[in-house]
Write a protein that holds these residues in place. Structure first.
Motif, short mmCIF file in Angstrom:
data_model
loop_
_atom_site.label_atom_id
_atom_site.label_comp_id
_atom_site.label_asym_id
_atom_site.label_seq_id
_atom_site.Cartn_x
_atom_site.Cartn_y
_atom_site.Cartn_z
N GLN A 38 -2.04 13.06 -1.43
CA GLN A 38 -1.19 14.02 -0.72
C GLN A 38 -0.93 13.95 0.67
O GLN A 38 -1.65 13.88 1.72
CB GLN A 38 -1.93 14.97 -1.29
CG GLN A 38 -2.01 16.49 -2.48
CD GLN A 38 -2.65 17.33 -2.76
OE1 GLN A 38 -3.29 17.79 -1.95
NE2 GLN A 38 -2.19 18.20 -4.26
N TYR A 39 0.70 14.22 0.98
CA TYR A 39 0.59 13.59 1.80
C TYR A 39 0.51 14.98 2.95
O TYR A 39 0.96 16.60 2.40
CB TYR A 39 2.46 13.78 2.18
CG TYR A 39 2.82 11.96 2.08
CD1 TYR A 39 1.56 11.09 2.00
CD2 TYR A 39 3.57 11.49 0.97
CE1 TYR A 39 1.75 10.02 1.20
CE2 TYR A 39 3.81 10.43 0.00
CZ TYR A 39 2.92 9.25 0.11
OH TYR A 39 3.21 8.21 -0.20
N GLY A 40 0.77 15.04 4.77
CA GLY A 40 0.64 16.23 5.09
C GLY A 40 1.47 16.00 6.50
O GLY A 40 2.63 14.99 6.47
N GLY A 94 0.93 -1.42 -0.11
CA GLY A 94 0.03 -0.04 -0.20
C GLY A 94 0.66 1.31 -0.20
O GLY A 94 0.34 2.27 0.65
N ILE A 95 1.79 0.96 -0.33
CA ILE A 95 2.67 1.97 -0.44
C ILE A 95 2.40 2.87 -0.37
O ILE A 95 2.83 4.59 -0.92
CB ILE A 95 4.17 1.72 -0.15
CG1 ILE A 95 5.12 3.11 -0.03
CG2 ILE A 95 4.78 1.68 -1.70
CD1 ILE A 95 6.74 1.70 0.37
N GLU A 96 1.76 3.36 -2.48
CA GLU A 96 1.87 4.18 -2.94
C GLU A 96 0.65 4.90 -2.09
O GLU A 96 0.23 7.04 -2.88
CB GLU A 96 0.77 3.88 -4.12
CG GLU A 96 0.09 3.00 -4.22
CD GLU A 96 -0.57 2.58 -5.73
OE1 GLU A 96 -0.75 3.23 -6.59
OE2 GLU A 96 -1.00 1.31 -5.42
N PHE A 97 -0.20 4.84 -0.92
CA PHE A 97 -1.27 5.65 -1.37
C PHE A 97 -0.35 5.63 0.63
O PHE A 97 -1.57 6.07 0.77
CB PHE A 97 -2.32 4.89 -0.29
CG PHE A 97 -2.78 4.20 -2.13
CD1 PHE A 97 -3.87 5.43 -2.71
CD2 PHE A 97 -3.26 2.75 -2.62
CE1 PHE A 97 -3.94 4.68 -3.56
CE2 PHE A 97 -4.00 2.25 -3.46
CZ PHE A 97 -4.53 3.69 -4.04
N GLY A 98 0.92 6.02 0.85
CA GLY A 98 1.43 6.08 2.09
C GLY A 98 1.39 5.27 3.31
O GLY A 98 1.31 5.94 4.00
N ARG A 100 -2.11 12.10 6.13
CA ARG A 100 -2.53 12.46 4.59
C ARG A 100 -3.61 13.26 4.38
O ARG A 100 -4.63 13.15 4.72
CB ARG A 100 -2.20 11.37 3.92
CG ARG A 100 -3.46 10.32 4.25
CD ARG A 100 -3.04 8.59 2.96
NE ARG A 100 -3.93 8.19 3.76
CZ ARG A 100 -3.99 6.91 3.68
NH1 ARG A 100 -3.35 6.17 2.75
NH2 ARG A 100 -5.25 6.36 3.73
N SER A 101 -4.25 13.70 2.82
CA SER A 101 -5.18 13.99 2.43
C SER A 101 -5.60 12.96 1.02
O SER A 101 -4.78 13.30 -0.23
CB SER A 101 -6.06 15.60 2.46
OG SER A 101 -4.18 16.04 0.85
N GLU A 102 -6.71 13.26 0.90
CA GLU A 102 -7.19 12.37 -0.48
C GLU A 102 -9.22 12.93 -1.23
O GLU A 102 -9.25 13.43 -0.10
CB GLU A 102 -7.53 10.83 -0.43
CG GLU A 102 -8.29 10.34 0.70
CD GLU A 102 -7.64 8.68 0.99
OE1 GLU A 102 -8.83 8.11 0.63
OE2 GLU A 102 -6.80 8.77 0.73
N SER A 103 -8.66 13.17 -1.59
CA SER A 103 -9.89 13.22 -3.01
C SER A 103 -10.17 12.97 -4.41
O SER A 103 -9.46 12.43 -4.75
CB SER A 103 -10.24 15.27 -2.70
OG SER A 103 -9.04 15.76 -3.94
N TYR A 104 -11.17 13.06 -4.58
CA TYR A 104 -11.40 12.18 -5.84
C TYR A 104 -11.00 13.66 -7.26
O TYR A 104 -12.05 14.59 -6.18
CB TYR A 104 -12.57 11.10 -5.93
CG TYR A 104 -13.02 10.03 -5.43
CD1 TYR A 104 -12.35 9.00 -6.56
CD2 TYR A 104 -12.92 10.15 -3.77
CE1 TYR A 104 -12.15 7.61 -6.05
CE2 TYR A 104 -12.96 8.33 -3.68
CZ TYR A 104 -12.77 7.62 -4.56
OH TYR A 104 -12.19 6.14 -3.95
#
Length: 487
Positions: free
Chosen positions: A125-127, A90-94, A111-115
């Motif tokens: 995106q990492y935070g 799952g590294i591509e999603f952090g 992270r933050s994620e959106s569609y």
């Protein structure tokens, strides 16, 4: 007052402090040791989300979810040589997974994620802030954390209060939360089912307004949430939320269609309500935890009724062959939701068979009919028993008791025949090789036809012995013009 304006949460009460301590004790010294490594490397680490929520609810949980400001590549450096095993699926999603001793942990970068409206995949995106990471989570009850190694409790959005009030509320505006990830609307219904919580009115309103956005989410993710919902402790609550908000029209449209119009001239059961009751009555018969196949069959067993409804003379309503139509619809819907082939086959078969018992009458079936019932159910027989019993929702106590006694009688007959014969694996008394030898034929379709004939003999007459079966086979072959004389 928005979550950003809400005052800090009061100190964690003693019972909740104990719960968090017990949770951390369960994975200590691993969690604190790992927290110390991250701290020494100049990074934060916190236990977060579901494990914290479940600890506060005193619900047993297996997951150990951690979050950090360190990017995945830095996480790999910190745990190198310390973890017994590491996986990066799952590294591509952090997310980095690891095993240490008996413990499996997942560490995800803030992270933050959106569609994107045109994409089915979330953009990640990492935070750098724990609070901002918690803000992007689906509900306030899942936006609590415990820092490591100090065990400081972090609850910037009032999740502890929501746990007390048994309500699901988004950390920020629900429109923003559901816009970032539309699957959260389905997760609201799933948590309502699992936890028995209500959903905040503003979240319900947003789910209703944005229901169509769920179609951007992949069928696989929808399937996972739907399965968890159906297998929850309070599935009626979650399903009702899907229907009332219009989400069901996009993920399981057959369910709201069960709300058939009922007027004074055409009185009949509310099929939607009936299906929810059947689901609850099926659940009451479970013996080893949630049974996804049984629950889906109970929920979907009557979905063929809207297509087969006919108004008859005298105000009667009929649904002829709705079980056959429903089985076909079940296969189509579960296929579109990407359920495994075995689940699709088993659920649709139960839907197809759920009315079979009603031909039993008051016990008029012959032993041959009972054998066919068992053969057709195969390994699903136990589930078919439960579904058939659950399908009785009449308020007429005498009728309900009569149906119960009749099915009791059928089960007794099945048990008696099972003692006399191997009902669970009914086969002809002659196998393919014996058929070929007796008839003097080679392998081919004709052997299959003979085999089916002998299976019917077995079902109709039970065990008659190999010699009698061979004679029946010869008689059949002569009638078919396959052999002559006394071959």
């Amino acid at each position: 007052m928005t979550p950003e304006q809400s005052p800090p949460s009061p100190p964690l009460p003693q019972p909740q402090r104990v719960a968090i301590a017990e949770l951390l004790r369960g994975i200590a010294p691993v969690a604190d040791e790992l927290g110390t490594r991250f701290e020494a490397a100049g990074h934060e680490l916190a236990l977060v989300g579901g494990p914290v929520r479940d600890a506060l609810l005193r619900r047993p949980g297996k997951d150990v979810d951690l979050t950090t400001d360190a990017p995945p590549e830095r996480v790999l450096e910190i745990i190198k040589g310390w973890a017994d095993n590491v996986w990066t699926i799952g590294i591509e999603f952090g997310t980095v997974g690891l095993r240490k001793g008996d413990h499996q942990l997942e560490i995800t970068t803030y992270r933050s994620e959106s569609y994107d409206p045109r994409s089915r995949k979330p953009q990640v995106q990492y935070g750098t802030s724990l609070k901002e990471d918690l803000r992007r989570r689906d509900f306030a009850v899942n936006a609590m954390a415990a820092r490591l190694p100090g065990h400081e409790f972090v609850d910037p959005f009032g999740g502890l209060t929501d746990l007390r009030d048994r309500v699901l509320r988004t950390p920020g505006r629900p429109e923003d939360s559901f816009g970032d990830d539309p699957l959260r609307m389905l997760r609201a219904a799933r948590f309502a089912s699992q936890l028995g919580f209500s959903v905040a009115p503003d979240a319900v309103a947003a789910m209703t307004d944005m229901a169509g956005r769920i179609e951007i989410v992949s069928a696989e993710r929808i399937r996972e949430e739907l399965s968890k919902l159906v297998c929850g402790q309070y599935p009626r609550q979650g399903l009702a939320l899907l229907v009332d908000t219009g989400l069901a029209a996009h993920v399981l449209p057959e369910l709201p269609k069960l709300r058939l119009e009922i007027d004074e001239h055409h009185r009949h059961k509310d099929v939607y309500e009936h299906s929810l009751i059947v689901l609850e009555q099926a659940i009451a018969q479970e013996e080893d935890g949630p049974d996804l196949v049984l629950r889906l069959a109970a929920l979907l067993h009557d979905i063929g009724k809207p297509k087969t409804r006919r108004f008859e003379d005298g105000g009667r309503v009929s649904f002829h062959h709705h079980e056959v139509v429903g089985a076909k619809m079940t296969r189509k819907r579960l296929g579109e939701l990407r359920y495994p082939k075995d689940v699709i086959a088993e659920v649709s078969r139960l839907v197809e068979l759920h009315l079979r018992f009603h031909g039993y009458g008051t016990g008029e079936w012959t032993d041959a009919a009972v054998r066919r019932y068992v053969r057709d159910a195969g390994p699903l027989l136990s589930r078919l028993h439960k579904l058939t019993r659950a399908d009785c929702t009449t308020r007429n106590r005498r009728k309900a008791e009569r149906l119960r006694r009749t099915y009791d009688d059928l089960e007794v007959r099945i048990e008696r025949l099972a003692e006399e014969e191997e009902l669970a694996a009914i086969r002809p008394e002659l196998d393919g090789n014996e058929i070929q030898e007796i008839l003097g034929i080679k392998p081919g379709p004709l052997v299959g036809k003979a085999y089916k004939f002998l299976l019917d003999v077995r079902l109709d007459r039970g065990l008659i012995g190999k010699e009698a079966a061979a004679e029946e086979l010869r008689r059949w072959a002569r009638e078919q013009g396959l052999i002559e004389g006394d071959a």
